[in-house]
Design a protein around this motif. Structure first.
Motif, short mmCIF file in Angstrom:
data_model
loop_
_atom_site.label_atom_id
_atom_site.label_comp_id
_atom_site.label_asym_id
_atom_site.label_seq_id
_atom_site.Cartn_x
_atom_site.Cartn_y
_atom_site.Cartn_z
N ALA A 166 0.91 -1.34 -0.03
CA ALA A 166 0.00 0.12 -0.06
C ALA A 166 0.97 1.17 -0.01
O ALA A 166 1.93 1.39 0.54
N THR A 167 0.40 2.19 -0.88
CA THR A 167 1.04 3.60 -0.58
C THR A 167 0.07 4.64 -0.04
O THR A 167 -1.11 4.63 -0.75
N VAL A 168 0.80 5.39 0.92
CA VAL A 168 0.00 6.39 1.43
C VAL A 168 0.74 7.63 1.29
O VAL A 168 1.98 7.65 1.13
N THR A 169 0.10 8.80 1.26
CA THR A 169 0.84 10.28 1.57
C THR A 169 1.15 10.24 2.97
O THR A 169 0.63 9.58 3.92
N GLY A 170 2.05 11.20 3.25
CA GLY A 170 2.65 11.55 4.48
C GLY A 170 1.38 12.10 5.50
O GLY A 170 1.71 11.87 6.73
N SER A 171 0.38 12.42 4.74
CA SER A 171 -0.94 12.90 5.59
C SER A 171 -1.99 11.74 5.80
O SER A 171 -2.71 11.94 6.46
N GLY A 172 -1.48 10.48 5.35
CA GLY A 172 -2.27 9.46 5.55
C GLY A 172 -3.59 9.03 4.12
O GLY A 172 -4.13 8.18 4.43
N GLU A 173 -3.39 9.74 3.02
CA GLU A 173 -4.35 9.51 1.96
C GLU A 173 -3.76 8.27 1.30
O GLU A 173 -2.66 8.24 0.75
N LEU A 174 -4.67 7.24 0.97
CA LEU A 174 -4.42 6.22 0.32
C LEU A 174 -4.15 6.57 -1.13
O LEU A 174 -5.03 6.95 -1.72
N ARG A 175 -3.09 6.13 -1.61
CA ARG A 175 -2.58 6.56 -3.19
C ARG A 175 -2.59 5.35 -4.23
O ARG A 175 -2.80 5.43 -5.28
N GLY A 176 -2.08 4.24 -3.57
CA GLY A 176 -2.13 3.00 -4.50
C GLY A 176 -2.20 1.77 -3.10
O GLY A 176 -1.91 1.83 -2.31
N LEU A 177 -2.43 0.62 -4.28
CA LEU A 177 -2.45 -0.78 -3.72
C LEU A 177 -2.10 -1.77 -4.55
O LEU A 177 -2.68 -1.83 -5.98
N VAL A 178 -1.00 -2.66 -4.55
CA VAL A 178 -0.44 -3.53 -5.34
C VAL A 178 -0.76 -4.94 -4.73
O VAL A 178 -0.22 -4.86 -3.54
N ILE A 179 -1.47 -5.71 -5.67
CA ILE A 179 -1.68 -7.04 -5.08
C ILE A 179 -0.97 -7.97 -5.89
O ILE A 179 -1.24 -8.13 -7.03
N THR A 213 -8.36 -13.94 3.65
CA THR A 213 -6.82 -13.72 3.86
C THR A 213 -6.29 -12.47 2.94
O THR A 213 -5.30 -11.63 3.69
N LEU A 214 -6.88 -12.20 1.85
CA LEU A 214 -6.51 -11.35 0.86
C LEU A 214 -7.01 -10.18 1.65
O LEU A 214 -6.21 -9.03 1.68
N ALA A 215 -8.17 -10.02 2.20
CA ALA A 215 -8.63 -8.80 2.96
C ALA A 215 -7.74 -8.44 3.93
O ALA A 215 -7.34 -7.37 4.38
N ASP A 216 -7.32 -9.55 4.71
CA ASP A 216 -6.52 -9.06 5.94
C ASP A 216 -5.20 -8.51 5.60
O ASP A 216 -4.63 -7.73 6.12
N LEU A 217 -4.62 -9.05 4.47
CA LEU A 217 -3.32 -8.55 3.89
C LEU A 217 -3.51 -6.97 3.50
O LEU A 217 -2.60 -6.33 3.79
N VAL A 218 -4.52 -6.85 3.03
CA VAL A 218 -4.87 -5.42 2.42
C VAL A 218 -4.73 -4.52 3.52
O VAL A 218 -4.11 -3.36 3.58
N VAL A 219 -5.52 -4.91 4.40
CA VAL A 219 -5.68 -4.19 5.90
C VAL A 219 -4.38 -4.11 6.53
O VAL A 219 -4.06 -2.82 6.80
N ALA A 220 -3.60 -4.98 6.41
CA ALA A 220 -2.29 -4.91 7.21
C ALA A 220 -1.60 -4.04 6.46
O ALA A 220 -0.58 -3.33 7.02
N ALA A 221 -1.35 -4.09 4.91
CA ALA A 221 -0.60 -3.27 4.33
C ALA A 221 -1.01 -1.86 4.41
O ALA A 221 -0.02 -1.00 4.83
N VAL A 222 -2.01 -1.51 4.55
CA VAL A 222 -2.63 -0.10 4.69
C VAL A 222 -2.26 0.42 6.16
O VAL A 222 -1.76 1.39 6.32
N GLN A 223 -2.38 -0.49 6.98
CA GLN A 223 -2.03 0.11 8.46
C GLN A 223 -0.47 0.20 8.61
O GLN A 223 -0.23 1.06 9.41
N ALA A 224 0.34 -0.75 7.76
CA ALA A 224 1.68 -0.69 7.85
C ALA A 224 2.18 0.78 7.08
O ALA A 224 3.06 1.57 7.59
N ALA A 225 1.51 0.92 6.20
CA ALA A 225 1.70 2.52 5.13
C ALA A 225 1.40 3.45 6.25
O ALA A 225 2.09 4.59 6.27
N ASN A 226 0.22 3.36 6.94
CA ASN A 226 -0.24 4.54 7.78
C ASN A 226 0.74 4.65 8.89
O ASN A 226 1.08 5.93 9.25
#
Length: 114
Positions: free
Chosen positions: A47-60, A72-85
């Protein structure tokens, strides 16, 4: 005795406050433009987010896609977005932390470097 009863020069205080406000706005603009990444599943989801927390991209990675196991895929997406944030929050602290200290986090008169 200091003229004015030892009070700080009000004009200096106002100038310092204006400079801090400008520095803060500049840092916030930089954060909005800066992108940080987070990943999960060993890089299967990024997941790619801006420094202000806006989600900009997601690569699966196609290897992460199992039609029989979308949970499992949904869990991975959530985890990636949380890590980016989390990375975005760390970036915010590095960029805005020194400015916040200047707003009263130090000793002496809030907003002044002494």
């Amino acid at each position: 005795m200091i003229p004015g009863g030892g009070q700080p020069n009000m004009q200096q205080l106002l100038q310092q406050a204006q400079k801090m406000q400008q520095d803060l706005a500049k840092a916030q603009e930089e954060l909005a433009r800066t992108e940080v990444d987070g990943q999960a599943g060993g890089g299967l989801v990024k997941a790619t987010v801006t420094g202000s927390g806006e989600l900009r991209g997601l690569v699966i990675d196609p290897k992460a896609v199992d039609p029989e196991d979308t949970e499992t895929l949904a869990d991975l997406v959530v985890a990636a977005v949380q890590a980016a944030n989390e990375n975005a929050q760390n970036l915010q602290q590095r960029k805005l932390g020194p400015l916040a200290q200047g707003l009263g986090g130090g000793s002496g008169i809030p907003g002044l470097p002494f």
